[in-house]
Design a protein around this motif. Sequence first.
Motif, PDB file in Angstrom:
ATOM      1  N   PHE A 138      -4.198  -4.722  -9.139  1.00 52.48           N
ATOM      2  CA  PHE A 138      -3.210  -4.420  -7.768  1.00 52.48           C
ATOM      3  C   PHE A 138      -1.850  -4.244  -7.995  1.00 52.48           C
ATOM      4  O   PHE A 138      -1.182  -3.307  -7.386  1.00 52.48           O
ATOM      5  CB  PHE A 138      -3.652  -5.479  -6.737  1.00 52.48           C
ATOM      6  CG  PHE A 138      -5.046  -5.355  -6.186  1.00 52.48           C
ATOM      7  CD1 PHE A 138      -5.457  -4.318  -5.528  1.00 52.48           C
ATOM      8  CD2 PHE A 138      -6.057  -6.232  -6.689  1.00 52.48           C
ATOM      9  CE1 PHE A 138      -6.794  -4.346  -4.779  1.00 52.48           C
ATOM     10  CE2 PHE A 138      -7.404  -6.235  -6.141  1.00 52.48           C
ATOM     11  CZ  PHE A 138      -7.761  -5.291  -5.145  1.00 52.48           C
ATOM     12  N   HIS A 139      -1.436  -4.966  -8.982  1.00 53.18           N
ATOM     13  CA  HIS A 139       0.108  -4.966  -9.420  1.00 53.18           C
ATOM     14  C   HIS A 139       0.403  -3.500 -10.002  1.00 53.18           C
ATOM     15  O   HIS A 139       1.070  -2.731  -9.487  1.00 53.18           O
ATOM     16  CB  HIS A 139       0.564  -6.019 -10.194  1.00 53.18           C
ATOM     17  CG  HIS A 139       1.804  -6.171 -10.249  1.00 53.18           C
ATOM     18  ND1 HIS A 139       2.392  -7.133 -11.337  1.00 53.18           N
ATOM     19  CD2 HIS A 139       3.136  -5.439  -9.799  1.00 53.18           C
ATOM     20  CE1 HIS A 139       3.941  -6.990 -10.932  1.00 53.18           C
ATOM     21  NE2 HIS A 139       4.194  -6.237 -10.155  1.00 53.18           N
TER      22      HIS A 139
ATOM     23  N   LEU B 203      -1.273  -0.924  -9.497  1.00 50.87           N
ATOM     24  CA  LEU B 203      -1.459   0.491  -8.352  1.00 50.87           C
ATOM     25  C   LEU B 203      -0.237   0.340  -7.554  1.00 50.87           C
ATOM     26  O   LEU B 203       0.328   1.443  -7.128  1.00 50.87           O
ATOM     27  CB  LEU B 203      -2.751  -0.102  -7.519  1.00 50.87           C
ATOM     28  CG  LEU B 203      -4.112   0.104  -8.094  1.00 50.87           C
ATOM     29  CD1 LEU B 203      -5.072  -0.244  -6.746  1.00 50.87           C
ATOM     30  CD2 LEU B 203      -4.174   1.621  -8.558  1.00 50.87           C
ATOM     31  N   THR B 204       0.226  -0.941  -7.193  1.00 53.40           N
ATOM     32  CA  THR B 204       1.325  -0.743  -6.261  1.00 53.40           C
ATOM     33  C   THR B 204       2.651  -0.228  -6.952  1.00 53.40           C
ATOM     34  O   THR B 204       3.536   0.292  -6.355  1.00 53.40           O
ATOM     35  CB  THR B 204       1.805  -2.401  -5.640  1.00 53.40           C
ATOM     36  OG1 THR B 204       1.939  -3.387  -6.657  1.00 53.40           O
ATOM     37  CG2 THR B 204       0.836  -2.686  -4.785  1.00 53.40           C
TER      38      THR B 204
ATOM     39  N   LEU C  27      -8.498   5.847  -0.919  1.00 55.83           N
ATOM     40  CA  LEU C  27      -8.378   6.502  -2.435  1.00 55.83           C
ATOM     41  C   LEU C  27      -9.597   6.274  -2.912  1.00 55.83           C
ATOM     42  O   LEU C  27     -10.750   5.635  -2.409  1.00 55.83           O
ATOM     43  CB  LEU C  27      -7.545   5.221  -3.126  1.00 55.83           C
ATOM     44  CG  LEU C  27      -6.095   4.906  -2.635  1.00 55.83           C
ATOM     45  CD1 LEU C  27      -5.642   3.703  -3.341  1.00 55.83           C
ATOM     46  CD2 LEU C  27      -5.145   5.896  -2.463  1.00 55.83           C
ATOM     47  N   ASP C  28      -9.965   7.112  -3.722  1.00 54.42           N
ATOM     48  CA  ASP C  28     -11.253   7.190  -4.418  1.00 54.42           C
ATOM     49  C   ASP C  28     -11.087   6.868  -6.174  1.00 54.42           C
ATOM     50  O   ASP C  28     -10.395   7.175  -6.632  1.00 54.42           O
ATOM     51  CB  ASP C  28     -12.011   8.450  -4.270  1.00 54.42           C
ATOM     52  CG  ASP C  28     -12.261   8.794  -2.804  1.00 54.42           C
ATOM     53  OD1 ASP C  28     -13.246   7.679  -2.670  1.00 54.42           O
ATOM     54  OD2 ASP C  28     -12.016   9.468  -2.131  1.00 54.42           O
ATOM     55  N   GLU C  29     -12.210   6.303  -6.436  1.00 52.82           N
ATOM     56  CA  GLU C  29     -12.339   6.070  -7.975  1.00 52.82           C
ATOM     57  C   GLU C  29     -11.175   5.649  -8.541  1.00 52.82           C
ATOM     58  O   GLU C  29     -10.625   6.158  -9.864  1.00 52.82           O
ATOM     59  CB  GLU C  29     -12.712   7.454  -8.605  1.00 52.82           C
ATOM     60  CG  GLU C  29     -13.471   7.402 -10.024  1.00 52.82           C
ATOM     61  CD  GLU C  29     -13.862   8.724 -10.649  1.00 52.82           C
ATOM     62  OE1 GLU C  29     -14.169   9.686  -9.768  1.00 52.82           O
ATOM     63  OE2 GLU C  29     -13.884   8.899 -11.773  1.00 52.82           O
ATOM     64  N   ILE C  30     -10.736   4.333  -8.199  1.00 57.07           N
ATOM     65  CA  ILE C  30      -9.522   3.743  -9.213  1.00 57.07           C
ATOM     66  C   ILE C  30     -10.315   3.171 -10.355  1.00 57.07           C
ATOM     67  O   ILE C  30     -11.529   2.492 -10.298  1.00 57.07           O
ATOM     68  CB  ILE C  30      -9.069   2.567  -8.111  1.00 57.07           C
ATOM     69  CG1 ILE C  30      -8.243   3.132  -7.043  1.00 57.07           C
ATOM     70  CG2 ILE C  30      -8.182   1.831  -8.911  1.00 57.07           C
ATOM     71  CD1 ILE C  30      -7.827   2.227  -5.954  1.00 57.07           C
ATOM     72  N   ARG C  31      -9.746   3.491 -11.365  1.00 55.18           N
ATOM     73  CA  ARG C  31     -10.276   2.647 -12.719  1.00 55.18           C
ATOM     74  C   ARG C  31      -9.005   2.402 -13.501  1.00 55.18           C
ATOM     75  O   ARG C  31      -8.204   2.931 -13.852  1.00 55.18           O
ATOM     76  CB  ARG C  31     -11.082   3.885 -13.390  1.00 55.18           C
ATOM     77  CG  ARG C  31     -12.548   4.228 -12.883  1.00 55.18           C
ATOM     78  CD  ARG C  31     -13.390   3.255 -12.630  1.00 55.18           C
ATOM     79  NE  ARG C  31     -14.672   3.654 -12.158  1.00 55.18           N
ATOM     80  CZ  ARG C  31     -15.031   3.685 -10.939  1.00 55.18           C
ATOM     81  NH1 ARG C  31     -13.855   3.227 -10.204  1.00 55.18           N
ATOM     82  NH2 ARG C  31     -16.140   4.204 -10.401  1.00 55.18           N
ATOM     83  N   TRP C  32      -9.329   0.897 -13.723  1.00 53.88           N
ATOM     84  CA  TRP C  32      -8.317   0.457 -14.995  1.00 53.88           C
ATOM     85  C   TRP C  32      -8.870   0.429 -16.100  1.00 53.88           C
ATOM     86  O   TRP C  32     -10.063   0.050 -16.610  1.00 53.88           O
ATOM     87  CB  TRP C  32      -8.255  -1.061 -14.450  1.00 53.88           C
ATOM     88  CG  TRP C  32      -7.458  -1.085 -13.126  1.00 53.88           C
ATOM     89  CD1 TRP C  32      -6.128  -1.062 -12.490  1.00 53.88           C
ATOM     90  CD2 TRP C  32      -8.243  -1.799 -11.700  1.00 53.88           C
ATOM     91  NE1 TRP C  32      -5.967  -1.164 -11.448  1.00 53.88           N
ATOM     92  CE2 TRP C  32      -7.117  -1.610 -10.732  1.00 53.88           C
ATOM     93  CE3 TRP C  32      -9.204  -2.241 -11.406  1.00 53.88           C
ATOM     94  CZ2 TRP C  32      -7.327  -2.161  -9.468  1.00 53.88           C
ATOM     95  CZ3 TRP C  32      -9.562  -2.618 -10.298  1.00 53.88           C
ATOM     96  CH2 TRP C  32      -8.535  -2.527  -9.372  1.00 53.88           C
TER      97      TRP C  32
ATOM     98  N   TYR D 111      -6.491   7.173 -10.553  1.00 57.25           N
ATOM     99  CA  TYR D 111      -7.341   7.149  -9.112  1.00 57.25           C
ATOM    100  C   TYR D 111      -6.834   8.528  -8.473  1.00 57.25           C
ATOM    101  O   TYR D 111      -6.104   9.241  -8.852  1.00 57.25           O
ATOM    102  CB  TYR D 111      -6.769   5.883  -8.269  1.00 57.25           C
ATOM    103  CG  TYR D 111      -5.424   6.095  -7.559  1.00 57.25           C
ATOM    104  CD1 TYR D 111      -4.236   5.447  -8.762  1.00 57.25           C
ATOM    105  CD2 TYR D 111      -4.951   6.289  -6.458  1.00 57.25           C
ATOM    106  CE1 TYR D 111      -3.102   5.432  -8.113  1.00 57.25           C
ATOM    107  CE2 TYR D 111      -3.747   6.233  -6.045  1.00 57.25           C
ATOM    108  CZ  TYR D 111      -2.627   5.853  -6.770  1.00 57.25           C
ATOM    109  OH  TYR D 111      -1.450   5.737  -6.139  1.00 57.25           O
TER     110      TYR D 111
END
Lengths: 144, 144
Positions: free
Chosen positions: A56-57, A59-60, A82-87, A135
């Motif tokens: 989350f850090h 992303l922000t 948002l869609d398909e967030i991948r780390w 993402y």
Amino acid sequence: MYFDDFEVGYRFETGSKSLSEDEIIAFARTYDPQPFHVDRDAAAASIYGGLIASGFHTLTIAFELILGADVWNEASMGSPGLDEIRWKKPVRPGDTLRVTGEVTEVQPSQSRPDRGRVIFRYDILNQHDELVAYYYAIQLLKRR
Amino acid sequence: MYFDDFEVGYRFETGSKSLSEDEIIAFARTYDPQPFHVDRDAAAASIYGGLIASGFHTLTIAFELILGADVWNEASMGSPGLDEIRWKKPVRPGDTLRVTGEVTEVQPSQSRPDRGRVIFRYDILNQHDELVAYYYAIQLLKRR
């Protein structure tokens, strides 16, 4: 830039930002206090082999960089999702992040002629040009 | 709880957390300084009719609540990603958020017998039981 100024394939790049260990731990203590984000020893013993930033850090910070690029800010009416967030790779203390944005879809609103949706793919890269996360963001923008 | 303890349909609820105007503005100043998140007057004149929390703030608070529920923390190996994040209603100063989690998929790893993926749908609700946001999280968990 307003809705009408975007077309599929439009690309932009943001500035960059470095993350210190202190910042990683401070963010994670509040929002994501898993051991591999807040405890150096526990992180070393984890599958990550050392402290990593909360996803989350990452992303922000990416979003902070995207707003800093000031591409669509003036026309922004917020985002429905948002869609398909991948780390994909860990972000570690001292890493420097930047973001590239690319328009993948442009959809005028059917019901409201003053706005439309632009879908951006955002790639978050580190100082080695490795993809650490990506993402897709749906951005609601005013029309001219 | 470990991977093996979850089945589709398993549900849990988190505690709750209230958001002050100061917290909304402080988070947004760093990560999402759009006028309707940081400027009371600009927010009043916007389509939102007043200050609303950054969607990223809502997500991070939800995650803080989910970790606070301590359901899968001990077995967590992190998360490869999130899907279908949707912000459905604004979160405003004074709102109190809570989260319900429900397992929608359980997938043992094909290649690594020590772990599996559990997919949770998380609904973020306000004090009126209105859905303010939802998302799906892929959670990597150790097996027993």
